[in-house]
Write a protein that holds these residues in place. Structure first.
Motif, short mmCIF file in Angstrom:
data_model
loop_
_atom_site.label_atom_id
_atom_site.label_comp_id
_atom_site.label_asym_id
_atom_site.label_seq_id
_atom_site.Cartn_x
_atom_site.Cartn_y
_atom_site.Cartn_z
N ALA A 273 -4.75 5.05 0.74
CA ALA A 273 -3.58 4.35 0.20
C ALA A 273 -3.72 2.83 0.38
O ALA A 273 -3.29 2.06 -0.47
N SER A 274 -4.33 2.41 1.47
CA SER A 274 -4.43 0.97 1.71
C SER A 274 -5.88 0.49 1.58
O SER A 274 -6.30 -0.46 2.23
N LEU A 275 -6.61 1.15 0.70
CA LEU A 275 -8.03 0.83 0.50
C LEU A 275 -8.23 -0.64 0.16
O LEU A 275 -9.15 -1.29 0.67
N HIS A 276 -7.34 -1.18 -0.71
CA HIS A 276 -7.53 -2.57 -1.15
C HIS A 276 -7.22 -3.57 -0.04
O HIS A 276 -7.49 -4.75 -0.19
N LEU A 277 -6.65 -3.10 1.07
CA LEU A 277 -6.38 -3.99 2.20
C LEU A 277 -7.40 -3.80 3.31
O LEU A 277 -7.35 -4.48 4.32
N TYR B 170 -14.80 1.13 -9.96
CA TYR B 170 -14.72 -0.33 -9.86
C TYR B 170 -15.77 -0.81 -8.88
O TYR B 170 -15.83 -0.26 -7.79
N VAL C 72 -15.39 1.74 -5.67
CA VAL C 72 -14.13 2.45 -5.52
C VAL C 72 -13.91 3.33 -6.75
O VAL C 72 -14.12 2.88 -7.88
N ARG D 253 -17.43 -8.21 -8.74
CA ARG D 253 -16.55 -7.57 -9.71
C ARG D 253 -17.29 -6.52 -10.51
O ARG D 253 -17.92 -6.70 -11.43
N ALA E 91 0.87 -1.18 0.00
CA ALA E 91 0.00 0.00 0.00
C ALA E 91 0.90 1.23 0.00
O ALA E 91 1.84 1.31 0.79
N TRP E 92 0.61 2.16 -0.90
CA TRP E 92 1.50 3.32 -1.03
C TRP E 92 1.18 4.39 0.00
O TRP E 92 0.78 5.49 -0.32
N THR E 93 1.38 4.04 1.24
CA THR E 93 1.25 5.01 2.32
C THR E 93 2.48 5.92 2.29
O THR E 93 3.51 5.54 1.72
N TYR F 58 -7.35 -3.47 -7.88
CA TYR F 58 -8.71 -3.30 -8.45
C TYR F 58 -8.79 -3.71 -9.92
O TYR F 58 -9.59 -3.17 -10.67
N PHE G 111 -13.59 -2.21 1.57
CA PHE G 111 -13.31 -1.95 0.16
C PHE G 111 -12.28 -2.91 -0.43
O PHE G 111 -11.62 -2.59 -1.41
N ALA G 112 -12.15 -4.09 0.17
CA ALA G 112 -11.29 -5.12 -0.42
C ALA G 112 -11.84 -5.49 -1.78
O ALA G 112 -13.03 -5.31 -2.06
N GLU G 113 -10.95 -6.03 -2.64
CA GLU G 113 -11.36 -6.23 -4.04
C GLU G 113 -12.55 -7.16 -4.19
O GLU G 113 -13.38 -6.99 -5.08
N ASP G 114 -12.66 -8.17 -3.31
CA ASP G 114 -13.78 -9.11 -3.46
C ASP G 114 -15.04 -8.63 -2.73
O ASP G 114 -16.04 -9.33 -2.70
N LYS G 115 -14.97 -7.43 -2.15
CA LYS G 115 -16.15 -6.90 -1.44
C LYS G 115 -16.87 -5.84 -2.27
O LYS G 115 -17.90 -5.32 -1.85
#
Lengths: 218, 173
Positions: free
Chosen positions: B46-50, B81, B74, B173, A28-30, A191, B54-58
């Motif tokens: 920055a860590s939205l996908h983690l 997306y 997102v 998706r 993550a690009w923190t 994504y 907002f994880a990718e499969d959610k």
């Protein structure tokens, strides 16, 4: 005892059927990560890079191999790929093994070294169809494909954060990478951004785009 | 300096109106704690996908137990997306939107669905689509060179045909 827990975990995960999908990458690009990569020690990276050069050197002998050039690539992109190999987000027989032996600091150092090396010479391609130039500059609204240039730069020099430099990369590598995104064999784009774009392109367009970017002088 | 009495009266009137407006804003903001709808729920872009939500499969369209619809979305340079979503008409739909990078806007023309997506915050908006049809979902805050290519497809289907449609739709998706 510990082994028992791990085994139980694996059995549980397997018997529970599809569990939540892994994120495409652990990076993550923190601001902290960005600063960490920016402060990589290129001199220490040079030492590590000695063993990379066997495959990745920008020499004429290496021009026909399948291995990509790393010289002049952005440090953020290189760091993310190494990290993704190690964490399992990106797969490759050779690189997964190599990255396993690198610490986060090693990755930042070697990325810093390669990002400061002069870029490889471009391999000028003749006869690129006009449609490819249009795709690069204007995209294709009907297919929801944004122009390549908005993220990778008009001259393939990279625009935002960890999008890679494409100019003067090997055409064969670029093509193989786009095809891997298309088939989902590669899936470490957050994504699905790159997969969504590439899956709209024909194999011929991919081939020509690869030739186009390989021919751009840096 | 001479000011005409009539002009003076107008100046006082205008100042009074401005004063009333300002008083109304400060009263609602300070005493009643009323703020714009976003800017209240922080999240690390920055860590939205983690993140959990907002994880990718959610991402995607989810039917809540009470029959309302929730869309987890997102906005990131340059797209929304998931790229394509299907929604029922005449049903309240709650959008929860976060930006993975810079300031974006979301707007579905010909509907009242529109909000800003500020990095670092979750934007929530509830709306009901009256008419079935195909709508574009556009970014209306300049976000970079690819801004004019940032759009997604929203297909609104009639309420009667919704359950079948939702079953046929790959969620996430």
């Amino acid at each position: 005892m510990k082994k028992g827990y791990v085994l139980a975990g694996i059995v549980l995960a397997a018997s529970n059927g599809p569990i939540a999908a892994e994120p495409s990458t652990q990076v993550a690009w923190t601001p902290e990560t960005l600063a960490f990569v920016r402060n990589g020690d290129a001199e220490k990276g040079k030492k590590i890079a000695e063993s990379c050069e066997a495959c990745h050197a920008a020499t004429p002998e290496n021009a026909e191999s399948e291995f990509p050039y790393l010289q002049g690539q952005t440090a953020t992109y290189l760091y993310k790929q190494l990290h993704d190999y190690k964490s399992g987000s990106r797969s490759n027989e050779i690189m997964v093994g190599i990255s396993a032996g690198l610490s986060d600091q090693d990755m930042a150092d070697v990325s810093a070294w390669y990002s400061r090396q002069p870029p490889p010479p471009a391999k000028k391609a003749d006869e690129i169809p006009d449609t490819i130039g249009k795709l690069v500059d204007r995209g294709d609204g009907a297919r929801i494909v944004a122009p390549c240039a908005v993220c990778h730069g008009r001259a393939g020099e990279s625009q935002v954060l960890d999008t890679p430099v494409l100019a003067a990369q090997k055409a064969a590598y670029l093509e193989q990478t786009m095809l891997a995104y298309k088939s989902e064999a590669r899936h470490n784009d957050i994504y699905r951004r790159m997969r969504l774009i590439v899956q709209q392109l024909s194999d011929e367009e991919i081939k020509q785009l690869a030739r186009y970017y390989a021919g751009l002088e840096r | 300096m001479h000011i005409h009495p009539l002009e003076k009266r107008w100046i006082y009137l205008v100042l009074a109106v401005v004063g009333i407006f300002l008083a109304a804003i400060f009263y609602t903001a300070l005493a009643r704690n009323i703020h714009p709808p976003s800017h209240i729920e922080p999240i690390d872009s920055a860590s939205l996908h983690l993140s959990a939500e907002f994880a990718e499969d959610k991402l995607g369209v989810w039917t809540q137990p009470d029959g309302t619809i929730r869309v987890t979305l997102v906005a990131a340079r340059y797209g929304f997306y998931p790229r394509e979503i299907r929604l029922p008409a005449g049903t309240p739909v709650t959008f929860r939107i976060a930006s993975a990078d810079v300031l974006h806007g979301v707007h579905i023309p010909m509907t009242n669905m529109g909000t800003m997506v500020v990095p670092g915050y979750v934007s929530e908006i509830t709306t009901t689509f009256p008419k079935p049809g195909e709508y574009p979902m556009l970014c209306n805050e300049y976000c970079g060179l690819g801004h004019d290519h940032m759009w997604s497809k929203v297909t609104v289907v009639a309420k009667e045909s919704w359950p079948e449609a939702s079953a046929a739709q790959p969620i996430g998706r």
